[in-house]
Design a protein around this motif. Sequence first.
Motif, short mmCIF file in Angstrom:
data_model
loop_
_atom_site.label_atom_id
_atom_site.label_comp_id
_atom_site.label_asym_id
_atom_site.label_seq_id
_atom_site.Cartn_x
_atom_site.Cartn_y
_atom_site.Cartn_z
N THR A 32 -0.82 0.87 -3.86
CA THR A 32 -0.26 -0.20 -3.74
C THR A 32 -1.70 -1.06 -3.40
O THR A 32 -2.19 -0.99 -2.34
N THR A 33 -1.90 -2.31 -4.28
CA THR A 33 -3.03 -3.23 -4.09
C THR A 33 -2.18 -4.62 -4.07
O THR A 33 -3.15 -5.58 -4.54
N ILE A 34 -1.21 -4.71 -3.46
CA ILE A 34 -0.52 -6.09 -3.49
C ILE A 34 -0.52 -6.39 -2.30
O ILE A 34 -0.06 -6.22 -1.16
N PRO A 35 -1.35 -7.48 -1.92
CA PRO A 35 -1.73 -8.37 -0.73
C PRO A 35 -0.74 -8.51 0.16
O PRO A 35 -0.34 -8.41 1.18
N LEU A 36 0.60 -8.81 -0.52
CA LEU A 36 1.81 -9.36 0.29
C LEU A 36 2.53 -8.00 0.77
O LEU A 36 3.13 -8.00 2.04
N LEU A 37 1.92 -6.94 0.52
CA LEU A 37 2.48 -5.53 1.12
C LEU A 37 1.73 -5.15 1.96
O LEU A 37 2.16 -4.03 2.70
N ASP A 38 0.53 -5.65 2.40
CA ASP A 38 -0.34 -5.11 3.47
C ASP A 38 0.14 -5.07 4.87
O ASP A 38 0.04 -4.40 5.85
N GLU A 39 1.26 -5.91 5.02
CA GLU A 39 1.82 -6.17 6.41
C GLU A 39 2.82 -5.11 6.91
O GLU A 39 3.01 -4.91 7.87
#
Length: 146
Positions: A32-39
């Motif tokens: 996963t390199t989806i910024p929205l999922l970093d949290e």
Amino acid sequence: MNIHSLKSDINNFHSWYHKLIFLVNRNENLHTTIPLLDEYKKVNVNRVLSENLVSLPKQKYPMYVEDILMQSLEDNEGVYILQHIDILFDPVLQIHPIRLLENLSKTYPLIVEWPGRYVDGQLIYAEFGHPEYFTCQDFDGKVYIK
């Protein structure tokens, strides 16, 4: 993949019975390199299970897999990204990976990085003939293809 739709679905998890989203990469190499999922908290399923099953006899694995995973998902308000789930397909575990994920998702909101393909409404893992080959079209949850 529609990021706005994904974020909307995550925000609406509370109204879903199975709070479950599968992320499938077209080339089957998903990290996963989806910024929205970093949290969200990431859980390496391979590591969690292998570290905790090592001291048990193999015939007892099926009885402990779900409990071990639940212990790593301590907050039912948080969203978890399950990564590296390949161990779930090991025949020695004697589990149905999708049913396990569905059961966990009744309590814990889960985003699962699917290490296989999604074809004609089926989640597929490995190639036909492989001992870990798995296919499932009867599942609850939403699929996003990256």
